[in-house]
Each structure stands twice: as C-alpha cells, then as structure tokens.
Design a protein around this motif. Structure first.
Motif, PDB file in Angstrom:
ATOM      1  N   GLY A   1      -0.096   4.325  -2.556  1.00  0.00           N
ATOM      2  CA  GLY A   1      -0.207   5.441  -3.355  1.00  0.00           C
ATOM      3  C   GLY A   1      -0.300   5.574  -4.902  1.00  0.00           C
ATOM      4  O   GLY A   1      -0.860   5.869  -5.440  1.00  0.00           O
ATOM      5  N   ARG A   2       0.784   4.733  -5.206  1.00  0.00           N
ATOM      6  CA  ARG A   2       1.136   4.493  -6.722  1.00  0.00           C
ATOM      7  C   ARG A   2      -0.205   3.758  -7.343  1.00  0.00           C
ATOM      8  O   ARG A   2      -0.757   3.985  -8.404  1.00  0.00           O
ATOM      9  N   ARG A   3      -0.730   2.830  -6.506  1.00  0.00           N
ATOM     10  CA  ARG A   3      -1.775   2.103  -6.679  1.00  0.00           C
ATOM     11  C   ARG A   3      -3.085   3.145  -6.993  1.00  0.00           C
ATOM     12  O   ARG A   3      -3.995   2.704  -7.876  1.00  0.00           O
ATOM     13  N   THR A   4      -3.320   3.610  -6.031  1.00  0.00           N
ATOM     14  CA  THR A   4      -4.608   4.607  -6.053  1.00  0.00           C
ATOM     15  C   THR A   4      -4.331   5.794  -6.822  1.00  0.00           C
ATOM     16  O   THR A   4      -5.316   6.651  -6.687  1.00  0.00           O
ATOM     17  N   GLY A   5      -3.215   6.154  -7.151  1.00  0.00           N
ATOM     18  CA  GLY A   5      -3.100   7.445  -7.755  1.00  0.00           C
ATOM     19  C   GLY A   5      -2.906   8.720  -6.814  1.00  0.00           C
ATOM     20  O   GLY A   5      -2.642   9.767  -7.160  1.00  0.00           O
ATOM     21  N   LEU A   6      -2.689   8.318  -5.413  1.00  0.00           N
ATOM     22  CA  LEU A   6      -2.879   9.269  -4.319  1.00  0.00           C
ATOM     23  C   LEU A   6      -1.461   9.461  -3.662  1.00  0.00           C
ATOM     24  O   LEU A   6      -0.567   8.396  -3.627  1.00  0.00           O
ATOM     25  N   PRO A   7      -0.965  10.814  -3.470  1.00  0.00           N
ATOM     26  CA  PRO A   7       0.317  11.008  -2.812  1.00  0.00           C
ATOM     27  C   PRO A   7       0.200  10.474  -1.377  1.00  0.00           C
ATOM     28  O   PRO A   7      -0.944  10.337  -0.897  1.00  0.00           O
ATOM     29  N   VAL A   8       1.213  10.018  -0.882  1.00  0.00           N
ATOM     30  CA  VAL A   8       1.383   9.640   0.357  1.00  0.00           C
ATOM     31  C   VAL A   8       0.636  10.420   1.456  1.00  0.00           C
ATOM     32  O   VAL A   8       0.202   9.851   2.414  1.00  0.00           O
ATOM     33  N   HIS A   9       0.812  11.977   1.453  1.00  0.00           N
ATOM     34  CA  HIS A   9       0.255  12.570   2.465  1.00  0.00           C
ATOM     35  C   HIS A   9      -1.483  12.622   2.494  1.00  0.00           C
ATOM     36  O   HIS A   9      -1.833  12.588   3.422  1.00  0.00           O
ATOM     37  N   ALA A  10      -1.913  12.294   1.289  1.00  0.00           N
ATOM     38  CA  ALA A  10      -3.456  12.008   1.130  1.00  0.00           C
ATOM     39  C   ALA A  10      -3.816  10.771   1.957  1.00  0.00           C
ATOM     40  O   ALA A  10      -4.807  10.818   2.474  1.00  0.00           O
TER      41      ALA A  10
END
Ligand code: MUC
Ligand code: MG
Length: 382
Positions: A119-128
């Motif tokens: 998530g940190r890598r892709t900029g997305l929250p875990v729920h995404a």
C-alpha cells in the motif's frame, strides 16, 4: 521472479508490553496488560511494512502465545519470505501457508505487513488492495468488564455521553449463572432498556446451563449471545441457535472459511465474529466473510484486543466486507494506556474512522517502541 528492486529483505518480530487502563475480566483470565507482537517487513525498495499479532492473556484465550508467535516469525516464516516478490503478497503468503501449519496469528501479522508495504508502495490504502471500502467508518461497541456492575454502569453512561460507544458487551461465564444474571440485570437497569447489550460467555457454559442462561438473557432483552459453549461443540451450538430468538454468535468456533462453511452447513450460528488473528490474515478473513454471505450469516468485526496496528489492519478488512450487519468491536487501542504508534485511531460519533492514506495509514513511533519493547530490559519504576 521479481525485479531485484522488489524483494523482501528482512522480517523481524518484537514483543511490546503495554498496560491496560483497567483490569479486563473474561471468563478465562483477567488482563492487566497486553503483549503485542509487532512485525516489520523490510523490502529492497526501502519500504517497510508493519503488522501486529496479539493474544489475550498469554495462552489463556487461544493456542498461540506472543513468545510462540515471535519464534514462528523469526525462525520459520522469515526465511520463507527472504527474497520473495514484495509486490505480490498473495504469492508470498501462499508460500508461507504451504510450509507452515497453524500459527494463524503470526501469518496474520506477516500478511498485514506485506500489504502495508504494498500500500505504501502504490499509494493505496490496504482496503483498496482488498477490493475497496464499502464504508469509511465502523460502528464500535465497548466491553464493560471491570467485574463490578456499578463501575460498569458509570463507565457505560460516560461513554454514551461522550458519543464514543452506545452498544455494550458484557463478559460473563466466570461466576455462577445466578450471579452472572444478577450482574447483567444490574447493568441493564443502570443503563436503561434502550441501550443495546450483548454478552460473551467465552465458551464457559455447558449446553444445559446455556439453555437456562440464554432464556433469562433473552427475557432481559439482551440482543446477541456470543460463544456460550465450547468452540468445538457445533451441533450443540446449532441446537441453541434453533431454540432461541436472540441471535447466537460464533467467535472462538469460527476461525476461517472452513469453519464458516461447517458451521453454516449445521446452521450452528446466526452471526460470525471474524478476527484476522484467528483467520490467519486479511484475505483469509475476507474468504470467511464470503462464506458467511453465501450462507446468509451476519458478520461482526471481532477483536483480539490488539493495539493500533492490529486494530487498524482489521478495520481495513471490515471496511472492505460487503456486509457487516453487526458492526464491530475494534476498541482495543482504547483499552491501552499507551501505544507504539505516532497517532492513535480516531473514534468519533460511535464509530472508528478507517484511515484513507497509503498502506494501513499507521506509523510506528520509534521512541515508544524502544521504551516498551520487552527485550529492552527492566524499566525504571515511575
Ligand atoms: C472475545 O472473545 O470477544 C473481544 C472483546 C473483548 O472484550 O474481549 C475480546 C475477546
Ligand atoms: Mg468473543
């Protein structure tokens, strides 16, 4: 194989001991502290993901202990993940599941850390990463478990006043049935008939005690009865579910999708309390949730009384569940005097706000981690 820039470099697990704000009484133990296993997965692109595995009362609640979890991660899981493709948490976890039996808590913490890193890598929250949030906040109940009814009533009223919680779970099963029923009745009177009360027996009754107990609780207007009998007694649980109108919730009995299927096949419970630690991770929790949906069983976001990292990991999963008919109990961080994170979760208007930033949306606090970690040695007495 993964590009050289995207490999798991190191996996570590450390135990932190945190005091609780008051004693928390369950049928099997009284907690005065919580021991969190914090897992860090460092990747070759410089990103580190975090996860947490936490038990209740050492080995009192389940079959896994903080010390055992730390050992399983360091000795068995870390070598399996070394060099794995950090951008593919599913494949990395499949390898872990293939080579490690059981150890659901350790697996959950490691999977959480892999997903946090991704998530940190892709900029997305875990729920995404789990399919997307169906809700941005989760209703959260509070457990009144000081052991003293008058104190519980006072605590409940002040939490309603503060708009933090309006549903309360009572822990019973450690005293005689008559004493437990008096305890519930006293809290029911103190909080008033409008307040939704649930009970958790944590497996303490046999079936005949459960028949008498649930009948009386139903008459008092209790809204949900959690795990009244031994977790392995599915058929007896099904007889109770068939006998009573008040919904029966499985907790210790329903760890993963297989348990969810077996219980559904036996019509053994109306509701499942799912926990990432018991399921063995975030995706395994979603798979159990899918079985519940297929069977028409209600879902409830359960907790192992984790700190912020573990509770927020669970919050991402429960945000992604299509159905969460019974809300959640992700109040663990509120039971601790302190935590090892930079910012603790936000509870507002009876709900927990699900972070929307990259990964879990939680960062460790290096100073607090250094202060509370068990291997730091004795701490000065305040
Ligand atoms: C359990 O069995 O539900 C969750 C909330 C609480 O007070 O205890 C835990 C364990
Ligand atoms: Mg329970």
């Amino acid at each position: 194989t993964a590009p050289a820039s995207l490999r798991v470099d190191a996996v570590e697990a450390l135990i932190v001991d945190l005091p609780t704000i008051r004693a928390h009484q369950l049928a099997m133990t009284t907690m005065t502290k919580q021991s969190l296993v914090i897992v860090r997965v460092a990747c070759s692109d410089g990103i580190t993901g975090i996860g947490e595995a936490t038990t209740i009362g050492g080995l009192a609640y389940g079959e896994q202990s903080p010390e055992g979890i730390q050992l399983a991660v360091a000795t068995y899981i870390a070598p399996l993940l070394a060099g794995a493709d950090a951008a593919n948490p599913g494949a990395a976890m499949a390898r872990v599941h293939r080579h490690v039996q059981g150890n659901s808590y350790a697996k959950s913490a490691v999977e959480t850390a892999l997903l946090d890193a991704q998530g940190r890598r892709t900029g997305l929250p875990v729920h995404a990463l789990l399919g997307g949030a169906q809700r941005t906040a989760l209703p959260v109940l509070w457990t009144l478990a000081s052991g003293d009814a008058a104190r519980d009533v006072e605590e409940g009223l002040s939490l309603i006043e503060a708009r933090r919680h309006k549903v309360f779970k009572l822990k019973i099963g450690r005293r005689s049935l008559a004493d437990d029923l008096r305890h519930v009745q006293a809290i029911r009177r103190g909080l008033g008939d409008e307040v939704m009360l649930t009970v958790d027996v944590n497996q303490a009754w046999d079936e005949s005690t459960a028949v008498r107990g649930i009948a009386a609780l139903q008459d008092m207007g209790v809204g949900l009865v959690e795990q009244p009998i031994d977790r392995r007694q599915h058929r007896a649980l099904g007889r109770l579910a068939a006998r009573f109108d008040v919904p029966i919730m499985a907790d210790e009995a329903v760890h993963d999708a297989v348990d969810a299927f077996d219980l559904a096949a036996e019509a053994a419970a109306d509701v499942y309390a799912l926990k990432i630690s018991q399921a063995g991770g975030l995706w395994p929790t979603l798979r159990a949730a899918a079985v519940a949906d297929a069977a028409g069983v209600g879902l409830y976001g359960g907790t192992m009384l984790e700190g912020t990292v573990g509770s927020i990991a669970a919050a991402h999963v429960f945000a992604a569940c299509p159905q969460l008919r019974w809300g959640s109990e992700l109040f663990g961080p509120l039971l601790l005097t302190d935590d090892v994170v930079q910012a603790r979760p936000v509870y507002r208007d009876f709900e927990l706000q699900v972070p929307g930033g990259p990964g879990l949306g939680v960062d460790l606090d290096a100073d607090k981690l250094a202060f509370y970690r068990r291997d730091r040695g004795p701490r000065p007495v305040a």
